[in-house]
Design an enzyme around this catalytic site. Structure first.
Site, PDB file in Angstrom:
ATOM      1  N   GLY A   1     -10.271  -3.285   2.751  1.00 33.25           N
ATOM      2  CA  GLY A   1      -9.293  -3.190   3.836  1.00 33.25           C
ATOM      3  C   GLY A   1      -9.432  -1.907   4.637  1.00 33.25           C
ATOM      4  O   GLY A   1     -10.471  -1.238   4.622  1.00 33.25           O
TER       5      GLY A   1
ATOM      6  N   THR B   1       0.831  -1.211   0.000  1.00 36.82           N
ATOM      7  CA  THR B   1       0.000   0.000   0.000  1.00 36.82           C
ATOM      8  C   THR B   1       0.862   1.256   0.000  1.00 36.82           C
ATOM      9  O   THR B   1       1.951   1.253   0.553  1.00 36.82           O
ATOM     10  CB  THR B   1      -0.867  -0.033   1.274  1.00 36.82           C
ATOM     11  OG1 THR B   1      -1.825  -1.049   1.107  1.00 36.82           O
ATOM     12  CG2 THR B   1      -1.563   1.276   1.543  1.00 36.82           C
TER      13      THR B   1
END
Ligand code: ASP
Length: 305
Positions: free
Chosen positions: A201, A171
């Protein structure tokens, strides 16, 4: 407050100098520097932190070395589903998108959701439809897919959907404070390899993976999203400062410990309106970078303190 500070991350994981190839390391460092250049250019010309975090995030989304935008990890079904969020510390306005499959830069869609709708979070095909309406560039889902990610998916599926110890949470995120002392945060991700059932998420969930509040700090997280959601990690960090009176680094370390107590590893970056900056991670490494008017650093390994 006269200076500005920009912090970015490109995910955390089991990166150690002996396990990362020179080529991978060079690509990652170049990508982080390019993102710092983009965000710093906004801040250096007096732009706001919101514009800076968006600019830095866009560069990292377009860079296939990171798990966001092009180069994102694949779902169990072999496609890319993208999540992103952006938040403005001035007024705590926020925008987020989740499960996008065709919008090139989810962070732009998140910002458009914040500025041009009364809503905070848009999901799946309707998020892409909104981005299309906003004239944001659309691409085929395959455009996001790079061969390494297919190989990674096959490995994870062969292991029964379990991650091996080499997991890398790729990420990307950016937090900044501008010359006026306003903070902002942005996070963008493909999520976790082999994710299932429309899994979303922590990254696009305001307070979990992304948060910004001028009364405390701006935060972006990477790591096991489920643990950050349950710990409400980014918001917890800000509230430790605002309500608990903790200093930034202590608050950040305490959140990582809390996430750890829930079985999650990960990393955080944060900046406060006074220019204080902090990062930390419970994995061996985290792709990360800092820029100020008079300072610049890009780091990968835990040993590079
Ligand atoms: N936190 C992200 C998620 O769970 C993954 C990552 O950091 O790479 O979706």
């Amino acid at each position: 407050m006269t200076g500005w500070t920009l912090l970015i991350h490109g995910g955390c994981g089991a990166m150690r100098p002996e396990t990362v190839s020179a080529e991978t390391e060079e690509r990652a460092r170049a990508g982080l520097n390019a993102a710092l250049d983009a965000g710093a250019a906004v801040l250096a010309r007096g732009g706001d932190s919101l514009g800076a975090v968006e600019a830095a995030a866009r560069v990292l989304e377009d860079d296939p070395a990171f798990n966001a935008g092009r180069g994102s990890v694949l779902t169990a079904q072999g496609r890319v589903e993208l999540d992103a969020a952006i938040m403005d510390g001035r007024d705590r306005r926020a925008g987020a998108v989740a499960g996008m499959t065709n919008t090139r830069n989810p962070i732009r869609a998140a910002r458009a959701a914040m500025e041009r709708t009364p809503h905070v979070l848009l999901t799946y095909d309707q998020a892409d439809a909104f981005a299309r309406e906003q004239a944001l560039e659309q691409v085929a889902n395959d455009w996001f897919v790079i061969p390494e990610r297919r190989a990674q998916l096959e490995k994870v599926l062969a292991a029964g959907g379990k991650f091996d110890t080499d997991i890398k949470y790729g990420t990307i995120g950016a937090v900044a404070v501008d010359a006026h002392g306003h903070v902002a945060a942005a996070t963008s991700t493909g999520g976790l390899t082999a994710k299932r059932w429309g899994r979303i998420g922590d990254s696009p969930l305001i307070g979990a993976g992304t948060y910004a509040d001028d009364r405390a700090c701006a935060v972006s997280a990477t790591g096991l999203g489920e643990a950050f959601i349950r710990a409400v990690g980014a918001h917890q960090l800000a509230m430790r400062m605002l309500i608990g009176g903790e200093v930034l680094q202590d608050a950040l370390d305490a959140v990582l410990a809390d996430v750890g107590s829930l079985g999650g590893s990960g990393g955080l970056i944060a900046v406060a309106p006074d220019g204080e900056a902090a990062w930390g991670f419970t994995t061996p490494g985290m792709y990360r970078g800092l820029a100020r008017a008079d300072a610049r650093s890009v780091k990968i390994y835990g040993e590079e303190r």
